[in-house]
Design an enzyme around this catalytic site. Structure first.
Site, PDB file in Angstrom:
ATOM      1  N   ARG A 141       0.845  -1.189   0.000  1.00 21.92           N
ATOM      2  CA  ARG A 141       0.000   0.000   0.000  1.00 21.92           C
ATOM      3  C   ARG A 141       0.882   1.240   0.000  1.00 21.92           C
ATOM      4  O   ARG A 141       1.815   1.351   0.776  1.00 21.92           O
ATOM      5  CB  ARG A 141      -0.894   0.009   1.247  1.00 21.92           C
ATOM      6  CG  ARG A 141      -1.563   1.339   1.584  1.00 21.92           C
ATOM      7  CD  ARG A 141      -2.700   1.654   0.608  1.00 21.92           C
ATOM      8  NE  ARG A 141      -3.189   3.008   0.749  1.00 21.92           N
ATOM      9  CZ  ARG A 141      -4.224   3.379   1.477  1.00 21.92           C
ATOM     10  NH1 ARG A 141      -4.879   2.492   2.196  1.00 21.92           N
ATOM     11  NH2 ARG A 141      -4.616   4.636   1.492  1.00 21.92           N
TER      12      ARG A 141
ATOM     13  N   ASP B 136      -9.747   0.225   7.120  1.00 18.60           N
ATOM     14  CA  ASP B 136     -10.217   1.316   7.976  1.00 18.60           C
ATOM     15  C   ASP B 136     -10.845   0.758   9.244  1.00 18.60           C
ATOM     16  O   ASP B 136     -11.605  -0.213   9.199  1.00 18.60           O
ATOM     17  CB  ASP B 136     -11.281   2.162   7.254  1.00 18.60           C
ATOM     18  CG  ASP B 136     -10.705   3.022   6.149  1.00 18.60           C
ATOM     19  OD1 ASP B 136      -9.520   3.375   6.223  1.00 18.60           O
ATOM     20  OD2 ASP B 136     -11.450   3.344   5.209  1.00 18.60           O
TER      21      ASP B 136
END
Length: 163
Positions: free
Chosen positions: A84, A98
């Protein structure tokens, strides 16, 4: 143990494999117990640059002994393990994890706002969550109600487990 909702998404690379590997990594983390995993949603990108590939999204319920910031750090370590990068806000990504809720905790801390500040507007979080837990609530409002009102919900396609 604190009950938490996590939302995972991927729109680059081997999306399904990345999500499954991330779920496995979370489940294998000391202090995290995987309780439930939603079906996968195919969703269009919300915000960010034009022309991104569609996302695969899913939602997890976990129980954890990790403190909120330690949970966030763990999620970010798993994201990093899947390459990422954070170059463009809401840009394409191999993996996004998240923290949506951490028990009933509320926080306006800019590092970890709880519940997640945009979760109540995001069909790609709300709809898979409602599939997994039809009676769930976010800040006292049924997740099904919030999902029905989210602008991106009509375009979401459900991929049932094993399909």
């Amino acid at each position: 143990m604190v009950s938490c909702i996590l939302a995972l998404g991927s729109n680059l690379g081997e999306r399904a494999g990345t999500l499954q590997a991330a779920v496995s990594s979370l489940a294998a983390t000391e202090g995290i117990e995987l309780v439930r995993v939603s079906d996968t949603a195919v969703t269009r990108p919300v915000g960010g640059p034009e022309g991104q590939p569609d996302f695969l999204n899913l939602v997890l319920r976990i129980e954890t002994t990790l403190a909120p910031r330690r949970l966030l750090a763990t999620c970010q370590q798993i994201e990093a393990a899947h390459h990422r990068t954070r170059e463009v806000r809401w840009g394409p990504r191999t993996l996004d994890i998240d923290v949506i809720t951490y028990g009933e905790e509320t926080s306006s801390d800019p590092v970890l706002t709880l519940p997640h500040p945009r979760a109540a507007e995001r069909g790609f979080v709300l709809l898979p969550w409602s599939w997994m837990e039809p009676d769930a609530q976010l800040s006292g409002i049924p997740v099904t109600t919030l999902a029905a009102a989210a602008a991106d919900t009509p375009d979401i396609v459900r991929v049932e487990a094993g399909a």
